[in-house]
Scaffold this motif. Sequence first.
Motif, PDB file in Angstrom:
ATOM      1  N   MET A  11       0.824  -1.268  -0.177  1.00 56.57           N
ATOM      2  CA  MET A  11      -0.099  -0.076  -0.169  1.00 56.57           C
ATOM      3  C   MET A  11       0.784   1.157  -0.026  1.00 56.57           C
ATOM      4  O   MET A  11       1.769   1.118   0.826  1.00 56.57           O
ATOM      5  N   ASP A  12       0.567   2.299  -0.623  1.00 58.92           N
ATOM      6  CA  ASP A  12       1.170   3.395  -0.812  1.00 58.92           C
ATOM      7  C   ASP A  12       0.656   4.460   0.430  1.00 58.92           C
ATOM      8  O   ASP A  12      -0.089   5.173   0.206  1.00 58.92           O
ATOM      9  N   ILE A  13       1.364   4.066   1.634  1.00 58.38           N
ATOM     10  CA  ILE A  13       1.121   4.679   2.571  1.00 58.38           C
ATOM     11  C   ILE A  13       2.365   5.270   3.362  1.00 58.38           C
ATOM     12  O   ILE A  13       3.399   4.928   3.182  1.00 58.38           O
ATOM     13  N   LYS A  17       6.552   3.835   3.211  1.00 60.69           N
ATOM     14  CA  LYS A  17       7.780   4.795   2.831  1.00 60.69           C
ATOM     15  C   LYS A  17       8.889   4.597   3.630  1.00 60.69           C
ATOM     16  O   LYS A  17       9.788   5.055   3.241  1.00 60.69           O
ATOM     17  N   ARG A  26      10.553   1.082  -5.235  1.00 58.05           N
ATOM     18  CA  ARG A  26       9.176   1.117  -5.603  1.00 58.05           C
ATOM     19  C   ARG A  26       9.216   0.208  -6.768  1.00 58.05           C
ATOM     20  O   ARG A  26       8.182  -0.666  -6.955  1.00 58.05           O
ATOM     21  N   THR A  40      -3.190   2.028  -3.470  1.00 58.49           N
ATOM     22  CA  THR A  40      -3.701   3.240  -2.785  1.00 58.49           C
ATOM     23  C   THR A  40      -4.913   3.112  -1.876  1.00 58.49           C
ATOM     24  O   THR A  40      -5.617   2.338  -2.155  1.00 58.49           O
ATOM     25  N   PRO A  41      -4.846   3.801  -0.613  1.00 58.92           N
ATOM     26  CA  PRO A  41      -6.127   3.613   0.216  1.00 58.92           C
ATOM     27  C   PRO A  41      -7.237   3.769  -0.593  1.00 58.92           C
ATOM     28  O   PRO A  41      -8.355   3.458  -0.314  1.00 58.92           O
ATOM     29  N   GLU A  42      -7.434   4.870  -1.450  1.00 58.98           N
ATOM     30  CA  GLU A  42      -8.589   5.097  -2.135  1.00 58.98           C
ATOM     31  C   GLU A  42      -9.023   4.006  -3.149  1.00 58.98           C
ATOM     32  O   GLU A  42     -10.188   3.790  -3.420  1.00 58.98           O
ATOM     33  N   LYS A  43      -8.366   3.239  -3.642  1.00 61.45           N
ATOM     34  CA  LYS A  43      -8.472   2.027  -4.300  1.00 61.45           C
ATOM     35  C   LYS A  43      -8.808   0.907  -3.705  1.00 61.45           C
ATOM     36  O   LYS A  43      -9.886   0.032  -4.131  1.00 61.45           O
TER      37      LYS A  43
END
Length: 57
Positions: A11-13, A17, A26, A40-43
């Motif tokens: 997840m990109d959170i 990172k 990445r 992503t959290p939105e997905k």
Amino acid sequence: MRVNALLPGAMDIAMTKEFGDSTKVRIFIKHMHALKRIATPEKITLPAVYRSVKSDF
């Protein structure tokens, strides 16, 4: 027994990172997963809400 689970992989959170935010890191993380992408959290929000709604199974 029926089990519903969401397994988005990387997840990109902010927490991820900490492993490094360089392009090489990445790319390495992307290629560890079948879809070759970082979620992503939105997905993941919509499927999570969909699964949390009571169903008539």
